[in-house]
Write a protein that holds these residues in place. Structure first.
Motif, PDB file in Angstrom:
ATOM      1  N   GLY A   1       3.968  18.057  -3.328  1.00 26.22           N
ATOM      2  CA  GLY A   1       3.469  17.531  -4.594  1.00 26.22           C
ATOM      3  C   GLY A   1       2.298  16.614  -4.325  1.00 26.22           C
ATOM      4  N   THR A   2       2.106  15.660  -5.193  1.00 25.21           N
ATOM      5  CA  THR A   2       0.988  14.727  -5.073  1.00 25.21           C
ATOM      6  C   THR A   2       1.477  13.307  -5.274  1.00 25.21           C
ATOM      7  N   ALA A   3       0.601  12.366  -4.974  1.00 22.40           N
ATOM      8  CA  ALA A   3       0.924  10.971  -5.250  1.00 22.40           C
ATOM      9  C   ALA A   3       1.171  10.753  -6.735  1.00 22.40           C
ATOM     10  N   MET A   4       0.437  11.486  -7.587  1.00 22.47           N
ATOM     11  CA  MET A   4       0.642  11.337  -9.026  1.00 22.47           C
ATOM     12  C   MET A   4       2.035  11.814  -9.435  1.00 22.47           C
ATOM     13  N   ASP A   5       2.557  12.854  -8.794  1.00 21.50           N
ATOM     14  CA  ASP A   5       3.931  13.271  -9.063  1.00 21.50           C
ATOM     15  C   ASP A   5       4.906  12.128  -8.763  1.00 21.50           C
ATOM     16  N   GLU A   6       4.704  11.478  -7.635  1.00 19.12           N
ATOM     17  CA  GLU A   6       5.586  10.377  -7.264  1.00 19.12           C
ATOM     18  C   GLU A   6       5.489   9.240  -8.276  1.00 19.12           C
ATOM     19  N   LYS A   7       4.285   8.942  -8.725  1.00 25.92           N
ATOM     20  CA  LYS A   7       4.110   7.851  -9.688  1.00 25.92           C
ATOM     21  C   LYS A   7       4.731   8.190 -11.030  1.00 25.92           C
ATOM     22  N   LEU A   8       4.539   9.419 -11.468  1.00 25.56           N
ATOM     23  CA  LEU A   8       5.082   9.794 -12.777  1.00 25.56           C
ATOM     24  C   LEU A   8       6.607   9.894 -12.732  1.00 25.56           C
ATOM     25  N   TRP A   9       7.173  10.224 -11.570  1.00 21.05           N
ATOM     26  CA  TRP A   9       8.628  10.140 -11.464  1.00 21.05           C
ATOM     27  C   TRP A   9       9.078   8.694 -11.596  1.00 21.05           C
TER      28      TRP A   9
ATOM     29  N   PHE B   1       9.245  15.751 -11.927  1.00 22.53           N
ATOM     30  CA  PHE B   1       8.482  15.144 -10.830  1.00 22.53           C
ATOM     31  C   PHE B   1       9.319  14.783  -9.602  1.00 22.53           C
ATOM     32  N   ILE B   2      10.631  14.695  -9.752  1.00 18.93           N
ATOM     33  CA  ILE B   2      11.443  14.199  -8.642  1.00 18.93           C
ATOM     34  C   ILE B   2      11.320  15.117  -7.419  1.00 18.93           C
ATOM     35  N   ALA B   3      11.247  14.480  -6.260  1.00 20.01           N
ATOM     36  CA  ALA B   3      11.163  15.162  -4.960  1.00 20.01           C
ATOM     37  C   ALA B   3       9.890  15.978  -4.791  1.00 20.01           C
TER      38      ALA B   3
ATOM     39  N   CYS C   1       0.847  -1.180   0.000  1.00 21.74           N
ATOM     40  CA  CYS C   1       0.000   0.000   0.000  1.00 21.74           C
ATOM     41  C   CYS C   1       0.880   1.226   0.000  1.00 21.74           C
ATOM     42  N   GLY C   2       0.371   2.327  -0.512  1.00 23.05           N
ATOM     43  CA  GLY C   2       1.167   3.542  -0.591  1.00 23.05           C
ATOM     44  C   GLY C   2       0.265   4.745  -0.638  1.00 23.05           C
ATOM     45  N   GLY C   3       0.807   5.850  -1.198  1.00 23.38           N
ATOM     46  CA  GLY C   3       0.048   7.090  -1.247  1.00 23.38           C
ATOM     47  C   GLY C   3      -1.206   6.977  -2.082  1.00 23.38           C
ATOM     48  N   GLY C   4      -2.207   7.780  -1.760  1.00 19.55           N
ATOM     49  CA  GLY C   4      -3.460   7.752  -2.498  1.00 19.55           C
ATOM     50  C   GLY C   4      -3.500   8.795  -3.579  1.00 19.55           C
ATOM     51  N   GLY C   5      -4.634   9.474  -3.704  1.00 24.33           N
ATOM     52  CA  GLY C   5      -4.806  10.454  -4.774  1.00 24.33           C
ATOM     53  C   GLY C   5      -4.170  11.780  -4.447  1.00 24.33           C
ATOM     54  N   GLY C   6      -4.593  12.833  -5.149  1.00 16.51           N
ATOM     55  CA  GLY C   6      -3.973  14.144  -5.002  1.00 16.51           C
ATOM     56  C   GLY C   6      -4.343  14.810  -3.696  1.00 16.51           C
ATOM     57  N   SER C   7      -3.516  15.792  -3.338  1.00 20.45           N
ATOM     58  CA  SER C   7      -3.767  16.549  -2.113  1.00 20.45           C
ATOM     59  C   SER C   7      -4.896  17.540  -2.338  1.00 20.45           C
ATOM     60  N   SER C   8      -5.539  17.955  -1.247  1.00 20.46           N
ATOM     61  CA  SER C   8      -6.580  18.963  -1.347  1.00 20.46           C
ATOM     62  C   SER C   8      -6.413  19.948  -0.204  1.00 20.46           C
ATOM     63  N   SER C   9      -6.924  21.153  -0.378  1.00 23.06           N
ATOM     64  CA  SER C   9      -6.833  22.173   0.675  1.00 23.06           C
ATOM     65  C   SER C   9      -7.960  21.977   1.657  1.00 23.06           C
ATOM     66  N   ASN C  10      -7.594  21.868   2.938  1.00 26.93           N
ATOM     67  CA  ASN C  10      -8.589  21.635   3.981  1.00 26.93           C
ATOM     68  C   ASN C  10      -8.745  22.930   4.777  1.00 26.93           C
ATOM     69  N   THR C  11      -9.474  23.902   4.207  1.00 27.99           N
ATOM     70  CA  THR C  11      -9.584  25.219   4.825  1.00 27.99           C
ATOM     71  C   THR C  11     -11.034  25.605   4.990  1.00 27.99           C
TER      72      THR C  11
END
Length: 551
Positions: free
Chosen positions: A82-90, A58-60, A21-31
């Motif tokens: 960044g987001t989980a998608m950044d990590e995946k695309l890297w 995408f790195i880092a 298991c790992g990171g999920g979808g993209g981040s969102s603003s919780n405001t």
């Protein structure tokens, strides 16, 4: 049945196969209205089939960036939001750039996977000629945990090296050996002891989820100071119950150094478990002893050595073969994917052969020193192997054969890993993906199905020697132990033992009958203060071949 061989790493004994298991979808603003956002809004990149953006895009960029300073480098972490998608695309671009078989990787939509789940499938699905998976060596490790183990030589555990014969009911888990001065060793748990219970749970037959969870928790505690109640069945059929508390265990990669007086002269023996940095001192002490004792034959017990640094493998090969046979010869040449025929895609350097390193290495500085290594200048060596003999261990066998040192193989077929990788960190996870294949001085490196002992070698991956079962009824280094006994018999007679069991494998009980009169031994203690890490990976194999020559 082929045994699945693992060391003391958190390997789950499961009812069914579990994915990571790992990171999920993209981040969102919780405001909310009138507040200041605590997490910046981060746009998520999109995947486009067949289009590979540069890794640098995408790195880092991390779903959960690390902050502060990396304790192992002294540098600030490079992570940005960044987001989980950044990590995946890297991972996707990095794989496409550096993976040895990049053109055999399916370009699946990363949206359908967690980060670690996505990495797990970024590999070839092709098979070797024998029908086994071409890539059995694709994995990742938490970076902090990896650094702690690989840099300090310390791991938290009991000090067992386990042989997982069966991970499904009826399970079978056997003690290979215990680390010196570890809790397991101090509890006097012998080689060959089989686990029958963990904290009162039936290890062999309990197949409930609650039981499986309890077994894993007891076998692989997260922290030092955890006590587990073990029940064992010993070789003689008696039982043993003992409570053992986990601690930080110093690993001793070189053990049981001996000089044996045999009919064939003085024979050196040592058990070598991992090509880690702290092994250098133990290897030098062992070979100093062998040189002083005028050893003319050598048995290297690599049966549980899953690999490690290729520079150490080169040093060991030199210590066996000596200066004349290695002069101007190549230990190994790395071959990368067809995008990189002349340049190392990881370092950016021009690909050049790795020599046989004849000097002590300062691994902290990454430099050769002026101190020459001891050497035996042997033309023949005996290697004890199993399917846990892997990577850098196989590189030693291959390199010696590349300069016409005869390698006699005693045991069973090695794991088949003529490949290696550069451990690469991104966002707190260190990834290992096959990036190169190594070939010896003669250009040979095709042993993906392993090196195989045989009476009549016909192929380059077949070695002269004897097929012998691992013998758990005797201690490692005991001349009555089946594999060592067979090696000594081969050295004395030039042939495999005549007595075999019904399946054609040497009968270890019959092998013992003539060894007591044949061999006397002198135990040479190896006791160094350096911290050592456990060979903790599944098959492996940390291949870090680059070392800077001294200016």
């Amino acid at each position: 049945m082929k045994a699945y061989t693992y060391t003391s790493v958190a390997l789950a004994v499961t009812i069914s196969f579990l994915t990571g298991c790992g990171g999920g979808g993209g981040s969102s603003s919780n405001t909310s209205v009138g507040t200041t956002p605590t997490t910046p809004v981060t746009s998520e990149p999109e995947w486009e089939a067949g289009v590979y953006e540069p890794q640098s895009e995408f790195i880092a960029k991390c779903e959960t960036p690390r902050t502060g300073v990396d304790p192992f480098t002294g540098n600030a972490y490079p992570d940005t939001q960044g987001t989980a998608m950044d990590e995946k695309l890297w991972l996707r671009s990095w794989t496409n750039d550096t993976y040895l078989w990049y053109d055999e990787v399916d370009d699946n939509d990363p949206e359908n996977f967690s980060v670690l789940g996505y990495f797990d499938q970024l590999k070839t699905n092709e098979l070797t000629p024998s029908g086994t998976p071409k890539d059995n060596f694709h994995f990742s490790q938490d970076t902090a945990e990896y650094n702690e183990l690989s840099q300090s030589g310390i791991s938290s555990g009991f000090g067992f090296s386990w042989e997982f014969v069966a991970t499904t009911v009826p399970r079978e888990l056997t003690v290979r050996y215990t680390e010196p001065n570890s809790p397991a060793a101090l509890a006097s748990v012998p080689r060959g002891a089989k686990v029958v219970s963990i904290n009162g749970v039936d290890f062999v037959n309990d197949n409930t989820q609650q039981g499986v969870d309890a077994i894993n928790s007891g076998l692989f505690p997260d922290d030092a100071g955890t006590t587990t109640s073990f029940g064992f069945e010993l070789i003689d059929g008696t039982t043993m119950s003992v409570d053992i508390t986990s601690t930080d265990v110093s690993v001793t990669p070189v053990q049981n150094v001996k000089v044996l007086d045999t009919e064939n002269g003085k024979t050196g023996y040592f058990q070598f478990n991992s090509f880690i940095v702290t092994a250098q001192e133990g290897l030098i002490e062992a070979f100093d002893t062998f040189v002083e004792q005028n050893v003319t034959e050598l048995v290297m017990d690599l049966r549980y050595n899953g690999g490690g640094r290729l520079a150490l493998a080169s040093q060991l090969s030199y210590m066996v073969a000596g200066p004349n046979q290695t002069n101007n010869a190549t230990f190994e040449t790395l071959q990368f994917n067809d995008k990189n025929p002349t340049t190392n895609p990881i370092t950016g350097q021009t690909i050049s052969p790795t020599p046989f390193y004849s000097n002590v290495i300062d691994y902290n500085a990454g430099r050769l020193t002026d101190t020459l290594l001891p050497s035996l200048s042997l033309t023949r060596v005996y290697v004890i192997s199993t399917d846990a003999t892997c990577s850098a261990s196989e590189a030693v066998m291959n390199a010696l054969r590349g300069i016409d040192v005869e390698v006699v193989q005693i045991g069973s077929t090695t794991c088949g890993k003529p490949y290696g990788f550069y451990p690469t960190d991104n966002c707190g996870e260190t990834y290992f993906t096959i990036q190169f294949q190594g070939v010896n001085n003669k250009g040979f490196g095709d042993y993906a199905d392993g090196f195989m002992p045989t009476n009549t070698p016909n192929f380059d991956f077949e070695l002269p020697g004897c097929e012998v079962e691992d013998d758990f009824t005797a201690s490692l280094g005991d001349t009555n132990e089946g594999m060592l006994s067979a090696a000594l018999e081969f050295a004395a007679t030039g042939a495999c033992p005549e007595v075999v069991s019904g399946n054609g494998v040497a009968d270890v009980n019959a092998l013992r009958s003539n060894q007591s009169a044949l061999v006397g031994e002198k135990l040479i203690p190896i006791d160094t203060p350096e911290k050592r890490r456990e060979n903790f990976f599944l098959h492996n194999k940390i291949n870090q071949p680059v070392i800077k020559e001294q200016d």
